[in-house]
Enzyme design. Structure first.
Site, PDB file in Angstrom:
ATOM      1  N   ASP A 149      18.890  42.970  42.285  1.00 18.34           N
ATOM      2  CA  ASP A 149      19.935  41.965  42.478  1.00 18.34           C
ATOM      3  C   ASP A 149      19.887  41.088  41.226  1.00 18.34           C
ATOM      4  O   ASP A 149      18.907  40.376  41.000  1.00 18.34           O
ATOM      5  CB  ASP A 149      19.634  41.151  43.739  1.00 18.34           C
ATOM      6  CG  ASP A 149      20.667  40.054  43.981  1.00 18.34           C
ATOM      7  OD1 ASP A 149      21.423  39.709  43.048  1.00 18.34           O
ATOM      8  OD2 ASP A 149      20.699  39.536  45.111  1.00 18.34           O
ATOM      9  N   TYR A 158      37.443  34.041  39.848  1.00 21.00           N
ATOM     10  CA  TYR A 158      37.012  35.213  39.067  1.00 21.00           C
ATOM     11  C   TYR A 158      37.297  34.999  37.584  1.00 21.00           C
ATOM     12  O   TYR A 158      36.447  35.263  36.718  1.00 21.00           O
ATOM     13  CB  TYR A 158      37.751  36.440  39.593  1.00 21.00           C
ATOM     14  CG  TYR A 158      37.575  37.689  38.773  1.00 21.00           C
ATOM     15  CD1 TYR A 158      36.362  38.376  38.781  1.00 21.00           C
ATOM     16  CD2 TYR A 158      38.620  38.189  37.989  1.00 21.00           C
ATOM     17  CE1 TYR A 158      36.194  39.529  38.032  1.00 21.00           C
ATOM     18  CE2 TYR A 158      38.460  39.339  37.244  1.00 21.00           C
ATOM     19  CZ  TYR A 158      37.247  40.007  37.260  1.00 21.00           C
ATOM     20  OH  TYR A 158      37.081  41.140  36.517  1.00 21.00           O
TER      21      TYR A 158
HETATM   22  N1  LIG Z   1      38.407  47.081  38.233  1.00 18.56           N
HETATM   23  C1  LIG Z   1      39.144  46.313  37.456  1.00 18.56           C
HETATM   24  O1  LIG Z   1      40.380  46.332  37.491  1.00 18.56           O
HETATM   25  C2  LIG Z   1      38.476  45.437  36.426  1.00 18.56           C
HETATM   26  C3  LIG Z   1      39.263  44.761  35.472  1.00 18.56           C
HETATM   27  C4  LIG Z   1      38.640  43.937  34.535  1.00 18.56           C
HETATM   28  C5  LIG Z   1      37.259  43.798  34.541  1.00 18.56           C
HETATM   29  N2  LIG Z   1      36.513  44.446  35.495  1.00 18.56           N
HETATM   30  C6  LIG Z   1      35.064  44.240  35.492  1.00 18.56           C
HETATM   31  O2  LIG Z   1      34.405  45.489  35.404  1.00 18.56           O
HETATM   32  C7  LIG Z   1      33.146  45.406  36.069  1.00 18.56           C
HETATM   33  C8  LIG Z   1      32.997  46.574  37.054  1.00 18.56           C
HETATM   34  O3  LIG Z   1      34.066  46.506  37.988  1.00 18.56           O
HETATM   35  P1  LIG Z   1      34.383  47.683  39.027  1.00 18.56           P
HETATM   36  O4  LIG Z   1      35.860  47.777  39.165  1.00 18.56           O
HETATM   37  O5  LIG Z   1      33.614  48.895  38.679  1.00 18.56           O
HETATM   38  O6  LIG Z   1      33.814  47.017  40.374  1.00 18.56           O
HETATM   39  P2  LIG Z   1      32.901  47.648  41.517  1.00 18.56           P
HETATM   40  O7  LIG Z   1      32.897  46.662  42.632  1.00 18.56           O
HETATM   41  O8  LIG Z   1      33.308  49.051  41.793  1.00 18.56           O
HETATM   42  O9  LIG Z   1      31.461  47.698  40.820  1.00 18.56           O
HETATM   43  C9  LIG Z   1      30.696  46.530  40.631  1.00 18.56           C
HETATM   44  C10 LIG Z   1      29.237  46.900  40.879  1.00 18.56           C
HETATM   45  O10 LIG Z   1      28.438  45.723  40.706  1.00 18.56           O
HETATM   46  C11 LIG Z   1      27.415  45.752  41.685  1.00 18.56           C
HETATM   47  N3  LIG Z   1      26.917  44.406  41.968  1.00 18.56           N
HETATM   48  C12 LIG Z   1      27.574  43.382  42.578  1.00 18.56           C
HETATM   49  N4  LIG Z   1      26.753  42.337  42.730  1.00 18.56           N
HETATM   50  C13 LIG Z   1      25.548  42.701  42.201  1.00 18.56           C
HETATM   51  C14 LIG Z   1      24.303  42.054  42.077  1.00 18.56           C
HETATM   52  N5  LIG Z   1      24.103  40.809  42.541  1.00 18.56           N
HETATM   53  N6  LIG Z   1      23.279  42.714  41.485  1.00 18.56           N
HETATM   54  C15 LIG Z   1      23.451  43.992  41.035  1.00 18.56           C
HETATM   55  N7  LIG Z   1      24.617  44.661  41.128  1.00 18.56           N
HETATM   56  C16 LIG Z   1      25.648  44.021  41.710  1.00 18.56           C
HETATM   57  C17 LIG Z   1      28.097  46.338  42.927  1.00 18.56           C
HETATM   58  O11 LIG Z   1      27.151  46.840  43.857  1.00 18.56           O
HETATM   59  C18 LIG Z   1      28.982  47.407  42.316  1.00 18.56           C
HETATM   60  O12 LIG Z   1      28.376  48.675  42.289  1.00 18.56           O
HETATM   61  C19 LIG Z   1      33.085  44.030  36.729  1.00 18.56           C
HETATM   62  O13 LIG Z   1      32.329  43.141  35.937  1.00 18.56           O
HETATM   63  C20 LIG Z   1      34.540  43.623  36.773  1.00 18.56           C
HETATM   64  O14 LIG Z   1      34.704  42.222  36.798  1.00 18.56           O
HETATM   65  C21 LIG Z   1      37.087  45.264  36.431  1.00 18.56           C
END
Ligand SMILES: NC(=O)c1ccc[n+]([C@@H]2O[C@H](COP(=O)([O-])OP(=O)(O)OC[C@H]3O[C@@H](n4cnc5c(N)ncnc54)[C@H](O)[C@@H]3O)[C@@H](O)[C@H]2O)c1
Length: 245
Positions: free
Chosen positions: A55, A149
Protein backbone atom coordinates in the site's frame (compact mmCIF):
# COMPACT_ATOMS: atom_id res chain seq x y z
CA UNK A 1 23.59 -3.00 -21.88
CA UNK A 2 22.68 -4.93 -18.71
CA UNK A 3 19.03 -5.67 -17.92
CA UNK A 4 17.37 -2.90 -15.94
CA UNK A 5 14.93 -3.57 -13.11
CA UNK A 6 11.76 -1.51 -13.63
CA UNK A 7 9.35 -1.18 -10.69
CA UNK A 8 5.79 -0.27 -11.75
CA UNK A 9 3.24 0.73 -9.09
CA UNK A 10 -0.43 0.14 -9.81
CA UNK A 11 1.00 -2.62 -11.96
CA UNK A 12 -2.11 -4.77 -11.77
CA UNK A 13 -4.39 -2.01 -13.08
CA UNK A 14 -5.60 -1.08 -16.55
CA UNK A 15 -2.60 0.99 -17.69
CA UNK A 16 -0.11 -0.86 -15.46
CA UNK A 17 -0.33 -4.02 -17.50
CA UNK A 18 0.46 -2.13 -20.74
CA UNK A 19 3.40 -0.41 -19.04
CA UNK A 20 4.72 -3.80 -17.97
CA UNK A 21 4.35 -5.30 -21.44
CA UNK A 22 6.12 -2.34 -23.07
CA UNK A 23 9.12 -2.40 -20.74
CA UNK A 24 9.32 -6.20 -21.06
CA UNK A 25 9.25 -5.91 -24.86
CA UNK A 26 12.46 -3.95 -24.83
CA UNK A 27 14.28 -6.38 -22.56
CA UNK A 28 13.81 -4.87 -19.10
CA UNK A 29 13.02 -6.94 -16.00
CA UNK A 30 9.70 -5.78 -14.55
CA UNK A 31 8.39 -5.95 -10.99
CA UNK A 32 4.74 -5.10 -10.43
CA UNK A 33 3.76 -3.35 -7.20
CA UNK A 34 0.13 -3.05 -6.19
CA UNK A 35 -2.18 -3.59 -3.24
CA UNK A 36 -1.63 -7.16 -1.97
CA UNK A 37 -4.19 -9.63 -3.27
CA UNK A 38 -5.40 -11.96 -5.95
CA UNK A 39 -5.47 -9.32 -8.73
CA UNK A 40 -1.75 -8.61 -8.33
CA UNK A 41 -0.82 -12.29 -8.10
CA UNK A 42 -2.78 -13.24 -11.20
CA UNK A 43 -1.50 -10.36 -13.40
CA UNK A 44 2.05 -11.14 -12.28
CA UNK A 45 1.60 -14.83 -13.14
CA UNK A 46 0.00 -13.98 -16.48
CA UNK A 47 2.91 -11.72 -17.48
CA UNK A 48 5.52 -13.97 -15.85
CA UNK A 49 6.98 -11.18 -13.71
CA UNK A 50 7.77 -10.69 -10.03
CA UNK A 51 5.29 -8.89 -7.82
CA UNK A 52 5.37 -7.06 -4.54
CA UNK A 53 2.26 -6.28 -2.50
CA UNK A 54 2.34 -2.78 -1.05
CA UNK A 55 0.00 0.00 0.00
CA UNK A 56 1.89 3.07 -1.21
CA UNK A 57 0.31 5.23 1.50
CA UNK A 58 2.11 3.21 4.20
CA UNK A 59 5.74 4.39 4.46
CA UNK A 60 6.88 1.27 6.36
CA UNK A 61 5.34 -1.01 3.73
CA UNK A 62 6.95 1.10 0.98
CA UNK A 63 10.40 0.84 2.59
CA UNK A 64 9.96 -2.93 3.02
CA UNK A 65 8.80 -3.33 -0.61
CA UNK A 66 11.75 -1.38 -2.02
CA UNK A 67 14.11 -3.45 0.15
CA UNK A 68 12.49 -6.70 -1.02
CA UNK A 69 12.63 -5.76 -4.72
CA UNK A 70 16.27 -4.70 -4.61
CA UNK A 71 17.21 -7.90 -2.73
CA UNK A 72 15.30 -10.23 -5.07
CA UNK A 73 15.62 -8.40 -8.42
CA UNK A 74 18.72 -6.23 -8.04
CA UNK A 75 19.08 -2.45 -7.95
CA UNK A 76 16.03 -0.58 -9.23
CA UNK A 77 16.89 1.50 -12.32
CA UNK A 78 13.41 2.78 -13.20
CA UNK A 79 10.38 3.59 -11.05
CA UNK A 80 7.03 4.18 -12.73
CA UNK A 81 4.63 5.83 -10.28
CA UNK A 82 1.41 4.69 -11.90
CA UNK A 83 -0.76 3.75 -8.89
CA UNK A 84 -3.59 6.19 -8.45
CA UNK A 85 -7.20 6.68 -7.40
CA UNK A 86 -9.35 8.08 -10.17
CA UNK A 87 -12.91 7.30 -9.19
CA UNK A 88 -13.69 9.62 -6.25
CA UNK A 89 -15.32 12.57 -7.93
CA UNK A 90 -17.68 15.31 -6.78
CA UNK A 91 -18.32 19.00 -7.23
CA UNK A 92 -17.15 21.84 -5.01
CA UNK A 93 -20.52 21.97 -3.25
CA UNK A 94 -20.89 18.26 -2.64
CA UNK A 95 -17.56 16.39 -2.49
CA UNK A 96 -17.18 14.53 0.83
CA UNK A 97 -13.89 15.60 2.42
CA UNK A 98 -13.11 11.95 3.16
CA UNK A 99 -13.05 11.24 -0.59
CA UNK A 100 -10.68 14.16 -1.19
CA UNK A 101 -8.49 12.90 1.65
CA UNK A 102 -8.28 9.40 0.11
CA UNK A 103 -7.36 10.82 -3.29
CA UNK A 104 -4.67 13.04 -1.79
CA UNK A 105 -3.23 10.22 0.31
CA UNK A 106 -2.82 7.84 -2.61
CA UNK A 107 -2.05 10.19 -5.51
CA UNK A 108 0.13 12.76 -3.74
CA UNK A 109 1.51 11.19 -0.56
CA UNK A 110 1.73 7.68 -2.02
CA UNK A 111 3.56 8.91 -5.11
CA UNK A 112 5.93 10.87 -2.88
CA UNK A 113 6.56 7.93 -0.53
CA UNK A 114 7.56 5.73 -3.48
CA UNK A 115 9.70 8.47 -5.03
CA UNK A 116 11.51 9.12 -1.75
CA UNK A 117 12.17 5.45 -0.98
CA UNK A 118 13.36 4.57 -4.50
CA UNK A 119 15.42 7.77 -4.84
CA UNK A 120 17.18 6.98 -1.54
CA UNK A 121 17.84 3.47 -2.82
CA UNK A 122 19.18 4.79 -6.17
CA UNK A 123 21.46 7.31 -4.45
CA UNK A 124 22.79 4.63 -2.06
CA UNK A 125 23.42 2.23 -4.95
CA UNK A 126 24.91 4.95 -7.17
CA UNK A 127 22.26 4.26 -9.83
CA UNK A 128 21.71 7.06 -12.36
CA UNK A 129 18.08 6.03 -12.71
CA UNK A 130 14.82 7.39 -14.04
CA UNK A 131 11.46 8.02 -12.42
CA UNK A 132 8.31 8.42 -14.51
CA UNK A 133 5.09 9.63 -12.87
CA UNK A 134 1.75 8.94 -14.52
CA UNK A 135 -0.01 12.27 -14.15
CA UNK A 136 -3.01 13.61 -16.10
CA UNK A 137 -3.77 16.63 -18.26
CA UNK A 138 -6.58 17.17 -15.73
CA UNK A 139 -3.86 18.75 -13.59
CA UNK A 140 -3.79 21.58 -16.13
CA UNK A 141 -7.36 21.68 -17.54
CA UNK A 142 -10.52 21.48 -15.41
CA UNK A 143 -13.54 19.26 -15.97
CA UNK A 144 -16.51 19.96 -13.67
CA UNK A 145 -16.78 17.35 -10.91
CA UNK A 146 -13.20 16.08 -11.23
CA UNK A 147 -11.35 18.73 -9.22
CA UNK A 148 -10.18 16.53 -6.35
CA UNK A 149 -8.45 14.17 -8.76
CA UNK A 150 -7.20 17.04 -10.92
CA UNK A 151 -5.63 18.94 -8.04
CA UNK A 152 -3.87 15.74 -6.97
CA UNK A 153 -2.38 15.44 -10.46
CA UNK A 154 -1.32 19.10 -10.46
CA UNK A 155 0.60 18.17 -7.30
CA UNK A 156 2.14 15.19 -9.09
CA UNK A 157 3.38 17.56 -11.82
CA UNK A 158 4.87 19.82 -9.13
CA UNK A 159 6.46 16.80 -7.43
CA UNK A 160 7.97 15.86 -10.78
CA UNK A 161 9.70 19.24 -11.07
CA UNK A 162 10.68 19.23 -7.38
CA UNK A 163 12.29 15.78 -7.53
CA UNK A 164 13.86 16.53 -10.94
CA UNK A 165 15.67 19.66 -9.82
CA UNK A 166 17.01 18.06 -6.62
CA UNK A 167 17.84 14.57 -7.92
CA UNK A 168 19.66 15.86 -11.01
CA UNK A 169 22.74 16.17 -8.78
CA UNK A 170 22.64 12.36 -8.48
CA UNK A 171 22.09 11.77 -12.20
CA UNK A 172 18.46 10.71 -11.57
CA UNK A 173 15.91 12.03 -14.06
CA UNK A 174 12.25 12.56 -13.12
CA UNK A 175 9.52 13.11 -15.70
CA UNK A 176 5.80 12.53 -16.08
CA UNK A 177 3.37 11.32 -18.72
CA UNK A 178 0.09 13.23 -18.63
CA UNK A 179 -2.64 11.36 -20.51
CA UNK A 180 -6.06 12.61 -21.39
CA UNK A 181 -8.80 9.96 -21.10
CA UNK A 182 -7.22 6.55 -21.77
CA UNK A 183 -9.09 3.80 -23.59
CA UNK A 184 -8.49 1.08 -20.99
CA UNK A 185 -10.75 -2.00 -20.96
CA UNK A 186 -12.59 -0.43 -17.99
CA UNK A 187 -13.10 2.82 -19.91
CA UNK A 188 -14.47 0.89 -22.91
CA UNK A 189 -16.95 -0.86 -20.61
CA UNK A 190 -18.06 2.36 -18.94
CA UNK A 191 -18.13 4.40 -22.18
CA UNK A 192 -18.81 2.10 -25.15
CA UNK A 193 -18.28 3.31 -28.74
CA UNK A 194 -21.01 5.78 -29.69
CA UNK A 195 -22.17 6.39 -26.09
CA UNK A 196 -23.05 10.01 -25.24
CA UNK A 197 -20.33 10.18 -22.59
CA UNK A 198 -17.63 8.98 -25.02
CA UNK A 199 -18.86 11.44 -27.68
CA UNK A 200 -18.72 14.28 -25.11
CA UNK A 201 -15.07 13.49 -24.34
CA UNK A 202 -14.17 13.08 -28.02
CA UNK A 203 -15.69 16.47 -28.82
CA UNK A 204 -12.99 18.06 -26.63
CA UNK A 205 -10.09 16.27 -28.34
CA UNK A 206 -8.72 17.74 -31.61
CA UNK A 207 -7.44 14.34 -32.84
CA UNK A 208 -10.87 12.81 -32.00
CA UNK A 209 -9.41 9.78 -30.25
CA UNK A 210 -8.80 8.66 -26.72
CA UNK A 211 -5.24 7.69 -25.82
CA UNK A 212 -4.49 4.02 -26.39
CA UNK A 213 -2.81 2.61 -23.24
CA UNK A 214 -0.01 1.39 -25.53
CA UNK A 215 0.71 5.03 -26.45
CA UNK A 216 0.83 6.05 -22.77
CA UNK A 217 3.26 3.18 -22.11
CA UNK A 218 5.41 4.14 -25.13
CA UNK A 219 5.81 7.67 -23.73
CA UNK A 220 6.85 6.27 -20.34
CA UNK A 221 9.34 3.87 -21.96
CA UNK A 222 10.84 6.78 -23.93
CA UNK A 223 11.17 9.06 -20.90
CA UNK A 224 12.97 6.24 -19.04
CA UNK A 225 15.28 5.50 -21.98
CA UNK A 226 18.82 6.71 -22.79
CA UNK A 227 17.25 8.63 -25.71
CA UNK A 228 15.71 10.95 -23.11
CA UNK A 229 18.99 11.40 -21.22
CA UNK A 230 18.76 15.19 -21.46
CA UNK A 231 15.08 15.42 -20.47
CA UNK A 232 14.07 15.98 -16.86
CA UNK A 233 11.22 17.77 -15.08
CA UNK A 234 8.71 17.61 -17.93
CA UNK A 235 5.11 16.38 -17.91
CA UNK A 236 4.44 15.11 -21.41
CA UNK A 237 0.81 15.24 -22.55
CA UNK A 238 -0.53 12.20 -24.43
CA UNK A 239 -3.90 13.75 -25.07
CA UNK A 240 -4.73 14.03 -28.76
CA UNK A 241 -4.24 17.78 -28.41
CA UNK A 242 -6.90 18.26 -25.72
CA UNK A 243 -4.81 20.90 -23.98
CA UNK A 244 -4.85 22.96 -27.19
CA UNK A 245 -8.59 23.22 -27.32
N1 LIG B 1 -7.54 5.72 -17.20
C1 LIG B 1 -7.46 6.98 -17.57
O1 LIG B 1 -8.24 7.48 -18.39
C2 LIG B 1 -6.32 7.83 -17.06
C3 LIG B 1 -6.12 9.12 -17.60
C4 LIG B 1 -5.08 9.91 -17.11
C5 LIG B 1 -4.25 9.42 -16.11
N2 LIG B 1 -4.48 8.18 -15.58
C6 LIG B 1 -3.61 7.72 -14.50
O2 LIG B 1 -3.02 6.48 -14.86
C7 LIG B 1 -2.77 5.72 -13.68
C8 LIG B 1 -3.34 4.30 -13.84
O3 LIG B 1 -4.74 4.41 -14.09
P1 LIG B 1 -5.63 3.17 -14.54
O4 LIG B 1 -6.64 3.67 -15.52
O5 LIG B 1 -4.78 2.03 -14.92
O6 LIG B 1 -6.40 2.87 -13.17
P2 LIG B 1 -6.68 1.48 -12.43
O7 LIG B 1 -7.64 1.78 -11.34
O8 LIG B 1 -7.01 0.43 -13.42
O9 LIG B 1 -5.24 1.13 -11.82
C9 LIG B 1 -4.73 1.81 -10.69
C10 LIG B 1 -4.00 0.78 -9.84
O10 LIG B 1 -3.48 1.44 -8.68
C11 LIG B 1 -3.62 0.56 -7.58
N3 LIG B 1 -3.66 1.29 -6.32
C12 LIG B 1 -4.64 2.12 -5.86
N4 LIG B 1 -4.35 2.53 -4.62
C13 LIG B 1 -3.16 1.95 -4.28
C14 LIG B 1 -2.36 1.98 -3.12
N5 LIG B 1 -2.72 2.68 -2.03
N6 LIG B 1 -1.21 1.27 -3.11
C15 LIG B 1 -0.84 0.53 -4.19
N7 LIG B 1 -1.56 0.46 -5.33
C16 LIG B 1 -2.71 1.16 -5.36
C17 LIG B 1 -4.95 -0.15 -7.83
O11 LIG B 1 -5.06 -1.36 -7.09
C18 LIG B 1 -4.92 -0.35 -9.34
O12 LIG B 1 -4.41 -1.61 -9.71
C19 LIG B 1 -3.38 6.50 -12.51
O13 LIG B 1 -2.38 7.22 -11.83
C20 LIG B 1 -4.35 7.43 -13.21
O14 LIG B 1 -4.60 8.60 -12.46
C21 LIG B 1 -5.49 7.37 -16.04
Amino acid sequence: MSTRTVLITGGAGGIGRFLAESFLAQGDAVVLADLPGEKLTSVGAELGVATVGVDITDPDAVAAAVGQVSKESGPISVLVNNAGILHLHGDVLGLPLADYDTTIRVNILGTFAMTQAVARHMVDAGTRGAIVNISSIGGRQPTPGMGAYETSKAAVDAQTRWAAIELAAHGIRVNAVAPGPVDTPMMRMGMPEGSPMREAWLSRIPLKQMADPVQVAAAAVFLASPGAADITGVSLPVDGGQLLA
